[in-house]
Structure formats: C-alpha cells, structure tokens
Design an enzyme around this catalytic site. Structure first.
Site, mmCIF file in Angstrom:
data_model
loop_
_atom_site.group_PDB
_atom_site.id
_atom_site.type_symbol
_atom_site.label_atom_id
_atom_site.label_comp_id
_atom_site.label_asym_id
_atom_site.label_seq_id
_atom_site.Cartn_x
_atom_site.Cartn_y
_atom_site.Cartn_z
ATOM 1 N N TYR A 79 0.826 -1.212 0.000
ATOM 2 C CA TYR A 79 0.000 0.000 0.000
ATOM 3 C C TYR A 79 0.863 1.266 0.000
ATOM 4 C CZ TYR A 79 -4.294 -2.549 0.219
ATOM 5 O OH TYR A 79 -5.346 -3.372 -0.128
ATOM 6 N N ARG A 82 1.827 1.853 -3.535
ATOM 7 C CA ARG A 82 0.687 2.359 -4.327
ATOM 8 C C ARG A 82 0.382 3.806 -3.946
ATOM 9 N NH1 ARG A 82 -4.054 -1.840 -3.563
ATOM 10 N NH2 ARG A 82 -5.182 -0.421 -4.940
ATOM 11 N N GLN A 113 -15.364 2.968 -6.536
ATOM 12 C CA GLN A 113 -14.672 1.832 -5.932
ATOM 13 C C GLN A 113 -13.205 2.196 -5.727
ATOM 14 O OE1 GLN A 113 -16.023 -2.121 -7.925
ATOM 15 N NE2 GLN A 113 -16.391 -0.504 -9.427
ATOM 16 N N HIS A 131 -14.976 1.765 -1.048
ATOM 17 C CA HIS A 131 -13.870 0.907 -0.596
ATOM 18 C C HIS A 131 -12.786 1.671 0.148
ATOM 19 C CE1 HIS A 131 -15.141 -2.081 -3.984
ATOM 20 N NE2 HIS A 131 -15.942 -2.127 -2.941
ATOM 21 N N CYS A 158 -0.037 1.753 16.321
ATOM 22 C CA CYS A 158 -0.879 2.744 17.013
ATOM 23 C C CYS A 158 -0.356 2.899 18.439
ATOM 24 C CB CYS A 158 -2.324 2.214 17.032
ATOM 25 S SG CYS A 158 -3.439 3.188 18.021
ATOM 26 N N GLY A 197 -15.532 2.425 -16.273
ATOM 27 C CA GLY A 197 -14.198 1.940 -15.948
ATOM 28 C C GLY A 197 -14.176 0.864 -14.894
ATOM 29 N N SER A 199 -14.848 -3.467 -14.228
ATOM 30 C CA SER A 199 -15.083 -4.793 -14.818
ATOM 31 C C SER A 199 -16.340 -5.428 -14.246
ATOM 32 C CB SER A 199 -13.875 -5.700 -14.557
ATOM 33 O OG SER A 199 -13.680 -5.838 -13.150
ATOM 34 N N ASN A 223 -16.629 1.836 -21.267
ATOM 35 C CA ASN A 223 -15.513 0.907 -21.044
ATOM 36 C C ASN A 223 -14.989 0.498 -22.416
ATOM 37 O OD1 ASN A 223 -13.896 -1.391 -20.354
ATOM 38 N ND2 ASN A 223 -15.105 -1.619 -18.471
ATOM 39 N N ALA A 241 -12.734 6.395 -20.912
ATOM 40 C CA ALA A 241 -13.499 7.417 -20.185
ATOM 41 C C ALA A 241 -12.970 8.819 -20.462
ATOM 42 C CB ALA A 241 -13.439 7.117 -18.690
HETATM 43 C C1 BV8 Z 1 -18.189 -8.030 1.131
HETATM 44 C C2 BV8 Z 1 -9.881 -1.776 -1.954
HETATM 45 C C3 BV8 Z 1 -19.549 -9.126 2.741
HETATM 46 C C4 BV8 Z 1 -8.584 -2.482 -1.624
HETATM 47 C C5 BV8 Z 1 -11.225 -3.448 -3.123
HETATM 48 C C6 BV8 Z 1 -18.337 -14.974 -4.397
HETATM 49 C C7 BV8 Z 1 -19.258 -14.431 -5.263
HETATM 50 C C8 BV8 Z 1 -19.609 -13.086 -5.192
HETATM 51 C C9 BV8 Z 1 -19.029 -12.266 -4.237
HETATM 52 C C10 BV8 Z 1 -18.109 -12.827 -3.407
HETATM 53 C C11 BV8 Z 1 -17.752 -14.168 -3.458
HETATM 54 N N1 BV8 Z 1 -16.822 -14.399 -2.483
HETATM 55 C C12 BV8 Z 1 -16.579 -13.243 -1.825
HETATM 56 C C13 BV8 Z 1 -17.357 -12.304 -2.375
HETATM 57 C C14 BV8 Z 1 -17.442 -10.936 -2.009
HETATM 58 C C15 BV8 Z 1 -16.240 -10.170 -2.559
HETATM 59 C C16 BV8 Z 1 -16.210 -10.181 -4.073
HETATM 60 O O1 BV8 Z 1 -16.987 -9.506 -4.719
HETATM 61 N N2 BV8 Z 1 -15.289 -10.980 -4.647
HETATM 62 C C17 BV8 Z 1 -15.199 -11.039 -6.103
HETATM 63 C C18 BV8 Z 1 -13.741 -11.060 -6.511
HETATM 64 C C19 BV8 Z 1 -15.939 -12.276 -6.565
HETATM 65 N N3 BV8 Z 1 -16.491 -8.832 -2.088
HETATM 66 C C20 BV8 Z 1 -16.057 -8.502 -0.868
HETATM 67 O O2 BV8 Z 1 -15.367 -9.198 -0.159
HETATM 68 C C21 BV8 Z 1 -16.532 -7.140 -0.389
HETATM 69 N N4 BV8 Z 1 -17.085 -7.309 0.950
HETATM 70 O O3 BV8 Z 1 -18.825 -8.524 0.219
HETATM 71 O O4 BV8 Z 1 -18.525 -8.207 2.471
HETATM 72 C C22 BV8 Z 1 -18.950 -10.516 2.546
HETATM 73 C C23 BV8 Z 1 -17.901 -10.911 3.347
HETATM 74 C C24 BV8 Z 1 -17.369 -12.197 3.174
HETATM 75 C C25 BV8 Z 1 -17.870 -13.071 2.193
HETATM 76 C C26 BV8 Z 1 -18.928 -12.649 1.380
HETATM 77 C C27 BV8 Z 1 -19.464 -11.357 1.546
HETATM 78 C C28 BV8 Z 1 -15.384 -6.157 -0.328
HETATM 79 C C29 BV8 Z 1 -14.904 -5.873 -1.726
HETATM 80 C C30 BV8 Z 1 -13.920 -4.681 -1.695
HETATM 81 C C31 BV8 Z 1 -12.495 -5.174 -1.902
HETATM 82 N N5 BV8 Z 1 -11.596 -3.994 -2.005
HETATM 83 N N6 BV8 Z 1 -10.440 -2.349 -3.175
HETATM 84 C C32 BV8 Z 1 -7.513 -2.197 -2.649
HETATM 85 O O5 BV8 Z 1 -7.762 -1.510 -3.663
HETATM 86 O O6 BV8 Z 1 -6.381 -2.680 -2.407
HETATM 87 S S1 BV8 Z 1 -11.742 -4.150 -4.567
HETATM 88 C C33 BV8 Z 1 -10.871 -3.497 -5.850
HETATM 89 O O7 BV8 Z 1 -10.986 -4.410 -6.915
HETATM 90 C C34 BV8 Z 1 -11.437 -2.206 -6.396
HETATM 91 O O8 BV8 Z 1 -11.870 -1.356 -5.381
HETATM 92 C C35 BV8 Z 1 -12.536 -2.653 -7.296
HETATM 93 O O9 BV8 Z 1 -13.729 -2.843 -6.593
HETATM 94 C C36 BV8 Z 1 -12.016 -3.993 -7.758
HETATM 95 C C37 BV8 Z 1 -11.385 -3.849 -9.115
HETATM 96 O O10 BV8 Z 1 -12.417 -3.674 -9.970
HETATM 97 P P1 BV8 Z 1 -12.367 -2.502 -11.032
HETATM 98 O O11 BV8 Z 1 -12.308 -1.201 -10.342
HETATM 99 O O12 BV8 Z 1 -13.476 -2.774 -11.942
HETATM 100 O O13 BV8 Z 1 -10.972 -2.666 -11.760
HETATM 101 P P2 BV8 Z 1 -10.559 -3.811 -12.808
HETATM 102 O O14 BV8 Z 1 -9.091 -3.759 -12.952
HETATM 103 O O15 BV8 Z 1 -11.218 -5.114 -12.440
HETATM 104 O O16 BV8 Z 1 -11.270 -3.337 -14.178
HETATM 105 C C38 BV8 Z 1 -10.913 -2.104 -14.782
HETATM 106 C C39 BV8 Z 1 -11.899 -1.879 -15.909
HETATM 107 O O17 BV8 Z 1 -11.592 -0.618 -16.507
HETATM 108 C C40 BV8 Z 1 -11.785 -2.919 -17.013
HETATM 109 O O18 BV8 Z 1 -13.092 -3.342 -17.375
HETATM 110 C C41 BV8 Z 1 -11.141 -2.153 -18.179
HETATM 111 O O19 BV8 Z 1 -11.615 -2.597 -19.436
HETATM 112 C C42 BV8 Z 1 -11.617 -0.759 -17.901
HETATM 113 N N7 BV8 Z 1 -10.746 0.307 -18.434
HETATM 114 C C43 BV8 Z 1 -9.411 0.284 -18.641
HETATM 115 N N8 BV8 Z 1 -9.007 1.494 -19.121
HETATM 116 C C44 BV8 Z 1 -10.122 2.285 -19.195
HETATM 117 C C45 BV8 Z 1 -11.232 1.533 -18.750
HETATM 118 N N9 BV8 Z 1 -12.473 2.037 -18.711
HETATM 119 C C46 BV8 Z 1 -12.643 3.314 -19.119
HETATM 120 N N10 BV8 Z 1 -11.642 4.099 -19.550
HETATM 121 C C47 BV8 Z 1 -10.380 3.613 -19.605
HETATM 122 N N11 BV8 Z 1 -9.374 4.406 -20.057
#
Ligand code: BV8
Length: 257
Positions: A79, A82, A113, A131, A158, A197, A199, A223, A241
């Site tokens: 972190y 980053r 997010q 987040h 802390c 932006g 996925s 996207n 975007a």
């Molecule tokens: C929760 C902070 C209750 C930290 C982040 C099974 C099924 C479903 C859900 C779950 C499951 N098992 C667990 C879960 C829940 C889990 C989840 O969803 N997992 C996923 C992987 C399946 N979620 C959680 O745990 C959340 N809490 O649900 O609590 C719970 C508890 C326990 C069990 C169940 C439920 C907490 C989620 C938050 C995690 N923290 N970030 C850090 O950053 O270090 S997540 C992090 O990854 C981001 O914040 C963001 O949310 C995610 C990344 O996604 P994107 O932002 O979309 O980025 P990505 O790279 O994927 O995509 C970029 C996109 O941009 C692409 O499409 C690309 O084409 C596009 N792009 C590129 N260039 C451009 C563009 N678009 C426009 N213009 C451009 N120029």
C-alpha cells in the site's frame, strides 16, 4: 494500456442522440466508477497493479485481513508503494468531465470503488467512497483514523500497540454501511446510471447498476471492453473514459443551451 485501447481512446465515439435527449430530461443521475477511470492518469487498474515487485502476488490475497495478518510488512509496503505512485499523478479529462457534469443535474451522486482521491481532486463534490481511501490510515484494532505515525517500523503501530493499516475495505470485509446505503439509495432513485471503468466483478458494488436497472433507470456503460454488465446496459459506449466523457459533456451542453 494495449495499442487497441490507445487507438480506441483517441477515436471519436458515437454518442447516441437518444442518450443525450434522456440526459437533458434527467434530474437525478448516479455514477459508479472503477479503476479504469484512473488508468489514463497512469494508475494501473486493480488487476494490473501488481507490476514489478508485486508481479508474484495475488492482489486478492494481499487485499485481505488474512493477508495482512500473515505478512503485515508486505501488505503495508504494497500500500505504501501504491500510495507513493498515486501521490505523483493527476486527475484526467474523465475525472474533470464528471466534475463538470454534476452541474447539469438536480442530484448527481458519484460512487467510486477507487481509493485514489482523484474524483475529489478533480472537483467532484459528492463522492461516495465504497472501498475507503488509500491516503487514510487507521488502527487495525480500534478502527480510529491516525494522521501522524512514526516511520521507523513497517507497519507502524498505534499508541495502543496494534498495527496501523490502510483505511480501505479488504476482500471479506463489510463496506462502510453509510456509504453503501447512500450508493443504493442513489441507484434506486436515479433516471440515468453510469457504470464507468469497472469490470463489474466485485460485489456489492457490481450490484448497483442492476439495482438501478430494476428501478427503471437507463443504464449506460463506458468501457473500452465488454464486461458482465454490458448486455444489461441500454447504452454501451466502447471507449476510454477520458475520451468519451468530454464528448458526452460537450453534446449535453449543446443540447441544454
Ligand atoms: C463483502 C480496496 C460481505 C482495496 C477493493 C463470491 C461471489 C460473489 C461475491 C463474493 C464471493 N466471495 C466473496 C465475495 C465478495 C467479494 C467479491 O466480490 N469478490 C469477487 C472477486 C468475486 N467482495 C467482498 O469481499 C466485499 N465485501 O462482500 O462483504 C462478505 C464478506 C465475506 C464473504 C462474502 C461477503 C469487499 C470488496 C472490496 C475489496 N476492495 N479495493 C484495494 O484496492 O487494495 S476491490 C478493488 O478491486 C477495487 O476497489 C474494485 O472494486 C475492484 C477492481 O475492480 P475494477 O475497479 O473494476 O478494476 P478492474 O481492474 O477489475 O477493471 C478495470 C476496468 O476498466 C476494465 O473493465 C477495463 O476494461 C476498464 N478500463 C481500462 N481502461 C479504461 C477503462 N475504462 C474506461 N476508460 C479507460 N481508459
């Protein structure tokens, strides 16, 4: 960004007149952004974030309470790296266009997010951080924010003795209840919902556009690539975007003049 994305980023995207007409009539708009809107500022998207030193680690293993408990130094330093890279970047035209779009509507809720503060730095006033924010640090035991801490230890501690950690939501952690409630309320009461932006893979954020759709909103995706949401969107603008949003803003300003 791939060559294709670069080429697409510069192409003039066709923005349907019907969308402009819908926006010109709308009073309430909600937006969900993801890492893609910060890509043009030079911040790798979440899954690309593991460049260089981090190429051998799974982000979903590092961004978890278990990952931090297993190796607090590694996670803290990921972190810190980053945070340092974010400190050196600027908002891009996509962030700026969203900040300007706010003025066209009675209610404009920007849900992100992202943890990089770029929307706030671009001038967006109502930003809902689902987040958390990488620039904030909190006690891993008391959950209180800590603004000053010694840098002689990694992670620092802390005053209560527990490790400090970034004030972000890790996988497996609950989202801040107030932020999620505001995001859900905005999704359920808007006429137009933009998904920009992202996925659309991480829940519960990925549920927001579907919630808006169920409530009768017009869903718009911006996207360069298709996502799990694309087939549900009324309008899917396949472009960057930073290119699409300024064009959309210009067309709306003309329509509203
Ligand atoms: C929760 C902070 C209750 C930290 C982040 C099974 C099924 C479903 C859900 C779950 C499951 N098992 C667990 C879960 C829940 C889990 C989840 O969803 N997992 C996923 C992987 C399946 N979620 C959680 O745990 C959340 N809490 O649900 O609590 C719970 C508890 C326990 C069990 C169940 C439920 C907490 C989620 C938050 C995690 N923290 N970030 C850090 O950053 O270090 S997540 C992090 O990854 C981001 O914040 C963001 O949310 C995610 C990344 O996604 P994107 O932002 O979309 O980025 P990505 O790279 O994927 O995509 C970029 C996109 O941009 C692409 O499409 C690309 O084409 C596009 N792009 C590129 N260039 C451009 C563009 N678009 C426009 N213009 C451009 N120029």
């Amino acid at each position: 960004m791939s060559l294709l994305r670069h080429l697409m980023a510069d192409m003039a995207i066709d923005i349907p007149q019907e969308l402009i007409g819908t926006l010109a009539q709308a009073r309430r708009v909600a937006v969900l952004t993801g890492a893609g809107i910060s890509a043009e500022s030079g911040i790798p998207t979440f899954r690309d974030a593991l460049t260089g030193l981090w190429a051998n680690y799974d982000p979903q293993a590092l961004a978890t309470p278990e990952g931090f408990a297993r190796d607090p130094k590694l996670v803290w330093e990921w972190y810190a790296a980053r945070r340092a890279s974010i400190a050196g970047v600027q908002p891009n035209p996509g962030h700026a266009a969203l900040a300007a779009l706010e003025r066209h509507f009675d209610k404009f809720t920007l849900v992100t997010q992202n943890i990089d503060s770029l929307h706030q730095r671009a001038g967006s006033r109502e930003v809902v951080e689902l987040h958390g924010n990488i620039t904030r640090v909190k006690c891993s035991r008391e959950e209180i924010l800590v603004s000053h801490f010694p840098d002689d230890e990694s992670p620092p501690r802390c005053s209560c003795g527990a490790y400090l950690r970034p004030d972000v939501v890790w996988f497996g952690e609950m989202l801040p209840a107030e932020a999620l409630a505001r995001a859900e309320e905005a999704a359920e009461h808007c006429e137009v919902f933009f998904s920009i932006g992202t996925s659309a893979q991480v829940y519960p954020a990925a549920e927001l556009p579907l919630r808006a759709l169920s409530a009768g909103a017009t869903v718009v995706e911006i996207n360069p690539e298709r996502t799990a949401l694309t087939r549900h969107a009324r309008f899917a603008l396949q472009g960057a975007a930073g290119s699409v949003l300024p064009q959309l803003l210009a067309k709306l300003a003309t329509a509203s003049a």
